[in-house]
Design a protein around this motif. Structure first.
Motif, PDB file in Angstrom:
ATOM      1  N   GLU A 160       0.807  -1.218   0.000  1.00 44.29           N
ATOM      2  CA  GLU A 160       0.000   0.000   0.000  1.00 44.29           C
ATOM      3  C   GLU A 160       0.844   1.275   0.000  1.00 44.29           C
ATOM      4  O   GLU A 160       0.314   2.366   0.229  1.00 44.29           O
ATOM      5  CB  GLU A 160      -0.936  -0.005   1.220  1.00 44.29           C
ATOM      6  N   TRP A 161       2.138   1.173  -0.266  1.00 43.10           N
ATOM      7  CA  TRP A 161       3.003   2.357  -0.184  1.00 43.10           C
ATOM      8  C   TRP A 161       2.579   3.422  -1.182  1.00 43.10           C
ATOM      9  O   TRP A 161       2.131   3.124  -2.269  1.00 43.10           O
ATOM     10  CB  TRP A 161       4.474   1.975  -0.349  1.00 43.10           C
ATOM     11  N   ASN A 162       2.728   4.676  -0.748  1.00 41.88           N
ATOM     12  CA  ASN A 162       2.432   5.826  -1.597  1.00 41.88           C
ATOM     13  C   ASN A 162       3.704   6.423  -2.185  1.00 41.88           C
ATOM     14  O   ASN A 162       3.702   6.946  -3.293  1.00 41.88           O
ATOM     15  CB  ASN A 162       1.727   6.937  -0.821  1.00 41.88           C
ATOM     16  N   ALA A 163       4.777   6.380  -1.372  1.00 42.74           N
ATOM     17  CA  ALA A 163       6.039   6.972  -1.793  1.00 42.74           C
ATOM     18  C   ALA A 163       7.173   6.310  -1.020  1.00 42.74           C
ATOM     19  O   ALA A 163       6.946   5.620  -0.021  1.00 42.74           O
ATOM     20  CB  ALA A 163       6.024   8.475  -1.532  1.00 42.74           C
ATOM     21  N   LEU A 164       8.381   6.526  -1.504  1.00 42.61           N
ATOM     22  CA  LEU A 164       9.547   5.995  -0.807  1.00 42.61           C
ATOM     23  C   LEU A 164      10.746   6.893  -1.080  1.00 42.61           C
ATOM     24  O   LEU A 164      10.770   7.647  -2.052  1.00 42.61           O
ATOM     25  CB  LEU A 164       9.841   4.553  -1.205  1.00 42.61           C
ATOM     26  N   ALA A 165      11.714   6.793  -0.200  1.00 45.06           N
ATOM     27  CA  ALA A 165      12.968   7.529  -0.355  1.00 45.06           C
ATOM     28  C   ALA A 165      14.089   6.663   0.202  1.00 45.06           C
ATOM     29  O   ALA A 165      13.974   6.149   1.324  1.00 45.06           O
ATOM     30  CB  ALA A 165      12.914   8.856   0.379  1.00 45.06           C
ATOM     31  N   PHE A 166      15.137   6.475  -0.584  1.00 40.06           N
ATOM     32  CA  PHE A 166      16.310   5.723  -0.148  1.00 40.06           C
ATOM     33  C   PHE A 166      17.556   6.560  -0.392  1.00 40.06           C
ATOM     34  O   PHE A 166      17.704   7.164  -1.453  1.00 40.06           O
ATOM     35  CB  PHE A 166      16.443   4.404  -0.912  1.00 40.06           C
ATOM     36  N   VAL A 167      18.445   6.566   0.591  1.00 41.00           N
ATOM     37  CA  VAL A 167      19.737   7.235   0.469  1.00 41.00           C
ATOM     38  C   VAL A 167      20.803   6.147   0.432  1.00 41.00           C
ATOM     39  O   VAL A 167      20.844   5.280   1.305  1.00 41.00           O
ATOM     40  CB  VAL A 167      20.000   8.180   1.661  1.00 41.00           C
ATOM     41  N   PHE A 168      21.646   6.222  -0.580  1.00 40.45           N
ATOM     42  CA  PHE A 168      22.753   5.283  -0.722  1.00 40.45           C
ATOM     43  C   PHE A 168      24.050   6.032  -0.458  1.00 40.45           C
ATOM     44  O   PHE A 168      24.319   7.065  -1.079  1.00 40.45           O
ATOM     45  CB  PHE A 168      22.766   4.678  -2.126  1.00 40.45           C
TER      46      PHE A 168
ATOM     47  N   SER B 168      19.750   3.443   3.520  1.00 36.12           N
ATOM     48  CA  SER B 168      18.643   3.495   4.466  1.00 36.12           C
ATOM     49  C   SER B 168      17.590   4.401   3.854  1.00 36.12           C
ATOM     50  O   SER B 168      17.866   5.157   2.927  1.00 36.12           O
ATOM     51  CB  SER B 168      19.100   4.044   5.823  1.00 36.12           C
ATOM     52  N   GLY B 169      16.394   4.279   4.362  1.00 34.92           N
ATOM     53  CA  GLY B 169      15.341   5.110   3.798  1.00 34.92           C
ATOM     54  C   GLY B 169      14.021   4.932   4.497  1.00 34.92           C
ATOM     55  O   GLY B 169      13.950   4.383   5.603  1.00 34.92           O
ATOM     56  N   PHE B 170      12.992   5.387   3.801  1.00 33.28           N
ATOM     57  CA  PHE B 170      11.650   5.356   4.369  1.00 33.28           C
ATOM     58  C   PHE B 170      10.636   4.976   3.307  1.00 33.28           C
ATOM     59  O   PHE B 170      10.778   5.336   2.138  1.00 33.28           O
ATOM     60  CB  PHE B 170      11.281   6.738   4.920  1.00 33.28           C
ATOM     61  N   ILE B 171       9.606   4.283   3.762  1.00 33.41           N
ATOM     62  CA  ILE B 171       8.437   3.994   2.941  1.00 33.41           C
ATOM     63  C   ILE B 171       7.284   4.786   3.560  1.00 33.41           C
ATOM     64  O   ILE B 171       7.086   4.767   4.782  1.00 33.41           O
ATOM     65  CB  ILE B 171       8.117   2.488   2.928  1.00 33.41           C
ATOM     66  N   TYR B 172       6.566   5.491   2.721  1.00 32.11           N
ATOM     67  CA  TYR B 172       5.466   6.342   3.177  1.00 32.11           C
ATOM     68  C   TYR B 172       4.144   5.693   2.770  1.00 32.11           C
ATOM     69  O   TYR B 172       3.908   5.451   1.590  1.00 32.11           O
ATOM     70  CB  TYR B 172       5.591   7.738   2.562  1.00 32.11           C
TER      71      TYR B 172
ATOM     72  N   GLU C  70       1.737   7.307   7.661  1.00 35.27           N
ATOM     73  CA  GLU C  70       2.692   6.439   8.345  1.00 35.27           C
ATOM     74  C   GLU C  70       4.038   6.475   7.621  1.00 35.27           C
ATOM     75  O   GLU C  70       4.101   6.482   6.393  1.00 35.27           O
ATOM     76  CB  GLU C  70       2.154   5.003   8.379  1.00 35.27           C
ATOM     77  N   ILE C  71       5.116   6.479   8.399  1.00 32.61           N
ATOM     78  CA  ILE C  71       6.470   6.471   7.846  1.00 32.61           C
ATOM     79  C   ILE C  71       7.192   5.256   8.408  1.00 32.61           C
ATOM     80  O   ILE C  71       7.340   5.109   9.628  1.00 32.61           O
ATOM     81  CB  ILE C  71       7.229   7.763   8.206  1.00 32.61           C
ATOM     82  N   ILE C  72       7.636   4.387   7.512  1.00 35.78           N
ATOM     83  CA  ILE C  72       8.245   3.119   7.903  1.00 35.78           C
ATOM     84  C   ILE C  72       9.721   3.128   7.505  1.00 35.78           C
ATOM     85  O   ILE C  72      10.041   3.309   6.324  1.00 35.78           O
ATOM     86  CB  ILE C  72       7.526   1.948   7.204  1.00 35.78           C
ATOM     87  N   PRO C  73      10.635   2.927   8.467  1.00 37.70           N
ATOM     88  CA  PRO C  73      12.050   2.818   8.102  1.00 37.70           C
ATOM     89  C   PRO C  73      12.256   1.628   7.172  1.00 37.70           C
ATOM     90  O   PRO C  73      11.584   0.594   7.301  1.00 37.70           O
ATOM     91  CB  PRO C  73      12.754   2.580   9.441  1.00 37.70           C
ATOM     92  N   ALA C  74      13.171   1.762   6.225  1.00 35.81           N
ATOM     93  CA  ALA C  74      13.366   0.705   5.236  1.00 35.81           C
ATOM     94  C   ALA C  74      14.808   0.671   4.752  1.00 35.81           C
ATOM     95  O   ALA C  74      15.566   1.621   4.945  1.00 35.81           O
ATOM     96  CB  ALA C  74      12.430   0.933   4.042  1.00 35.81           C
ATOM     97  N   ALA C  75      15.134  -0.436   4.107  1.00 37.16           N
ATOM     98  CA  ALA C  75      16.444  -0.597   3.463  1.00 37.16           C
ATOM     99  C   ALA C  75      16.220  -1.206   2.092  1.00 37.16           C
ATOM    100  O   ALA C  75      15.260  -1.935   1.878  1.00 37.16           O
ATOM    101  CB  ALA C  75      17.348  -1.488   4.305  1.00 37.16           C
ATOM    102  N   GLY C  76      17.102  -0.899   1.189  1.00 39.52           N
ATOM    103  CA  GLY C  76      17.005  -1.414  -0.179  1.00 39.52           C
ATOM    104  C   GLY C  76      17.747  -2.716  -0.328  1.00 39.52           C
ATOM    105  O   GLY C  76      18.893  -2.734  -0.774  1.00 39.52           O
ATOM    106  N   THR C  77      17.110  -3.824   0.074  1.00 35.87           N
ATOM    107  CA  THR C  77      17.705  -5.153  -0.090  1.00 35.87           C
ATOM    108  C   THR C  77      16.710  -6.040  -0.809  1.00 35.87           C
ATOM    109  O   THR C  77      15.506  -5.887  -0.666  1.00 35.87           O
ATOM    110  CB  THR C  77      18.052  -5.787   1.273  1.00 35.87           C
TER     111      THR C  77
ATOM    112  N   ARG D 173      13.062  12.324   8.060  1.00 35.26           N
ATOM    113  CA  ARG D 173      11.931  11.554   7.505  1.00 35.26           C
ATOM    114  C   ARG D 173      11.067  12.439   6.628  1.00 35.26           C
ATOM    115  O   ARG D 173      10.612  12.017   5.568  1.00 35.26           O
ATOM    116  CB  ARG D 173      11.060  10.961   8.618  1.00 35.26           C
ATOM    117  N   GLU D 174      10.828  13.666   7.074  1.00 36.64           N
ATOM    118  CA  GLU D 174      10.002  14.588   6.295  1.00 36.64           C
ATOM    119  C   GLU D 174      10.794  15.247   5.173  1.00 36.64           C
ATOM    120  O   GLU D 174      10.269  15.470   4.090  1.00 36.64           O
ATOM    121  CB  GLU D 174       9.374  15.638   7.201  1.00 36.64           C
ATOM    122  N   GLN D 175      12.044  15.551   5.435  1.00 39.51           N
ATOM    123  CA  GLN D 175      12.873  16.175   4.399  1.00 39.51           C
ATOM    124  C   GLN D 175      13.010  15.273   3.174  1.00 39.51           C
ATOM    125  O   GLN D 175      13.023  15.756   2.045  1.00 39.51           O
ATOM    126  CB  GLN D 175      14.254  16.498   4.957  1.00 39.51           C
TER     127      GLN D 175
END
Length: 129
Positions: free
Chosen positions: A26-34, A44-48, A52-59, A121-123
């Motif tokens: 159900e994610w709307n957006a995501l952001a990952f920093v490499f 590391s990053g976030f799934i929106y 709700e903001i969920i911490p995430a990783a790109g694996t 998270r918001e930035q």
């Protein structure tokens, strides 16, 4: 600087196949920093999901596939402009829009820690117009 769009498409496809993204249909957006250094890469990053903001990783199943593609992209950027990025930000929304940003000089631009975690998270939240 001209960038072959295949890199952006391939990076986006690999990111949305990441385990954390697949587990949140159900994610709307995501952001990952490499963070990319010689011989090492971390992300590391976030799934929106709505508010709700969920911490995430790109694996993913092949964890090196994304890293290899980022290294390939980094080399292509180096060939185009003579500089290697040290951080890569990938932002996407569920409609398929993608934004990629680079940091060439400050390896801590998008770093997260206890002092800035909530603000970051918001930035990093993607805003597409």
């Amino acid at each position: 600087m001209k960038i072959d769009p295949k890199y952006i498409q391939e990076l986006g496809a690999l990111v949305i196949r990441s385990e954390d993204v697949v587990e949140e249909p159900e994610w709307n957006a995501l952001a990952f920093v490499f963070d990319i250094t010689e011989g090492h890469m971390a992300n590391s990053g976030f799934i929106y999901v709505d508010d709700e903001i969920i911490p995430a990783a790109g694996t993913e199943e092949d964890p090196m596939a994304l890293n290899r593609k980022i290294r390939e992209f980094q080399n292509a950027i180096f060939e185009a402009c003579g500089h290697k990025f040290v951080q890569l930000l990938i932002q996407m929304n569920s409609a398929g829009k993608i934004h990629i940003d680079f940091e060439f000089d400050n390896p801590k631009r998008w770093n997260m820690g206890p002092a800035n975690y909530r603000a970051m998270r918001e930035q990093l939240r993607p805003v597409f117009k």
